[in-house]
Motif scaffolding. Structure first.
Motif, PDB file in Angstrom:
ATOM      1  N   TYR A 171      58.630 -57.600  17.641  1.00  0.00           N
ATOM      2  CA  TYR A 171      59.822 -58.539  18.020  1.00  0.00           C
ATOM      3  C   TYR A 171      59.604 -59.731  16.696  1.00  0.00           C
ATOM      4  N   GLU A 172      60.806 -59.965  16.595  1.00  0.00           N
ATOM      5  CA  GLU A 172      60.976 -61.368  15.672  1.00  0.00           C
ATOM      6  C   GLU A 172      61.691 -62.232  16.566  1.00  0.00           C
ATOM      7  N   ASN A 173      60.869 -63.351  16.978  1.00  0.00           N
ATOM      8  CA  ASN A 173      61.171 -64.025  18.112  1.00  0.00           C
ATOM      9  C   ASN A 173      61.541 -63.509  19.122  1.00  0.00           C
ATOM     10  N   GLU A 174      62.882 -63.637  19.869  1.00  0.00           N
ATOM     11  CA  GLU A 174      62.932 -63.078  21.030  1.00  0.00           C
ATOM     12  C   GLU A 174      63.433 -61.491  20.952  1.00  0.00           C
ATOM     13  N   GLU A 175      63.834 -61.093  19.769  1.00  0.00           N
ATOM     14  CA  GLU A 175      64.410 -60.039  19.438  1.00  0.00           C
ATOM     15  C   GLU A 175      63.759 -58.740  19.151  1.00  0.00           C
ATOM     16  N   ALA A 176      63.713 -57.728  19.890  1.00  0.00           N
ATOM     17  CA  ALA A 176      62.964 -56.409  19.578  1.00  0.00           C
ATOM     18  C   ALA A 176      63.812 -55.754  18.355  1.00  0.00           C
ATOM     19  N   VAL A 177      62.874 -55.961  17.180  1.00  0.00           N
ATOM     20  CA  VAL A 177      63.781 -55.456  16.048  1.00  0.00           C
ATOM     21  C   VAL A 177      63.320 -54.009  15.679  1.00  0.00           C
ATOM     22  N   ASP A 178      62.140 -53.534  16.133  1.00  0.00           N
ATOM     23  CA  ASP A 178      61.831 -51.996  15.836  1.00  0.00           C
ATOM     24  C   ASP A 178      61.095 -51.754  17.130  1.00  0.00           C
ATOM     25  N   ASP A 179      61.712 -50.859  17.976  1.00  0.00           N
ATOM     26  CA  ASP A 179      61.131 -50.123  18.914  1.00  0.00           C
ATOM     27  C   ASP A 179      61.245 -48.624  19.157  1.00  0.00           C
ATOM     28  N   SER A 180      61.371 -48.008  17.914  1.00  0.00           N
ATOM     29  CA  SER A 180      61.761 -46.787  17.782  1.00  0.00           C
ATOM     30  C   SER A 180      60.496 -45.844  18.102  1.00  0.00           C
ATOM     31  N   GLN A 181      59.176 -46.429  18.173  1.00  0.00           N
ATOM     32  CA  GLN A 181      58.118 -45.621  18.813  1.00  0.00           C
ATOM     33  C   GLN A 181      57.793 -45.759  20.090  1.00  0.00           C
ATOM     34  N   LEU A 182      58.436 -46.474  20.981  1.00  0.00           N
ATOM     35  CA  LEU A 182      58.415 -46.936  22.286  1.00  0.00           C
ATOM     36  C   LEU A 182      58.872 -45.889  23.424  1.00  0.00           C
ATOM     37  N   PRO A 183      58.206 -45.154  23.846  1.00  0.00           N
ATOM     38  CA  PRO A 183      58.523 -44.308  24.929  1.00  0.00           C
ATOM     39  C   PRO A 183      59.418 -44.856  26.236  1.00  0.00           C
TER      40      PRO A 183
END
Lengths: 110, 116
Positions: free
Chosen positions: B49-61
């Protein structure tokens, strides 16, 4: 997937000796970082070296970076029993993603 | 200065049950990370996350994992339902980011999850 590969996987030395471990990576980096993890404890940042740097020192630690070979090394001088831990290299790519290797387990015996 | 705080430290659940982890980053750190660390391996990023934004969730199932960072401070990672393979240590980290540079990350003690 692990993007940094540490070598050796395990290292056993006696107090007072130096310990050297190496890290290789495959793609370009913004910086490369080394972390230590003691058994049952969290990761602690040791040192960060940027892609335009070649060598950095912090106390008994010395890190080198060779971007042409895509490799880095961590040297611990005059090791102590308290240095027993797993050491991880982690590369930061251009988008800020930090990717860790599998680590080197270091055991320092008195 | 307080470090990254995580709770709980340990959690044992049965498979198919839900579980949630909480993280409070270092004050002023705008970037927050969740990692999963399997035994004998280095941490693997789940979400950044950068602040409230998820900027990289590519590895999240995403079929079973979810995360949120309301108000850009604390964060929660949830697994529902948990599977045996989710047993691992879940680490939260935070860092401050200056324009154009990425800095060291500060890790919490982690939550050791055991799924039976």
């Amino acid at each position: 997937s692990q993007q940094g590969e540490e070598d050796p996987q395990a290292l056993s030395i006696q107090e007072g000796e130096n310990a050297t471990m190496n890290c290789s990576y495959k793609t370009s980096i913004n910086n490369l970082q080394w972390y230590r993890q003691n058994s049952g404890r969290g990761l602690v940042h040791l040192i960060l070296i940027r892609s335009n740097e070649r060598e950095k020192h912090s106390g008994r630690l010395r890190v080198t970076l060779d971007t042409s070979k895509k490799s880095s090394s961590l040297l611990i001088t005059a090791s102590r029993a308290a240095d027993t831990a797993s050491y991880f290299c982690a590369r930061t790519d251009s988008w800020g993603k930090l990717q860790f290797g599998a680590g080197t387990q270091v055991v320092v015996t008195p | 200065e307080a470090g990254v705080v995580q709770s709980p430290r340990y959690k044992i659940i049965e498979k198919k049950q839900p579980v949630a982890f909480w993280c409070n980053p270092i004050s002023g750190h705008n970037t927050l990370y969740w990692y999963r660390q399997n035994l004998g391996q280095g941490p693997e990023l789940l979400i950044r996350y950068e602040n409230e934004e998820a900027v990289d969730d590519s590895q999240l199932p995403k079929d079973r994992f979810s995360a949120e960072r309301l108000k850009g401070v604390d964060s929660t990672l949830k697994i529902q339902p948990a599977e045996l393979g989710d047993s691992a240590v879940y680490l939260c980290a935070s860092s401050s980011r200056l324009a154009g540079s990425y800095n060291e990350q500060f890790f919490g003690p982690g939550t050791r999850l055991t799924v039976l």
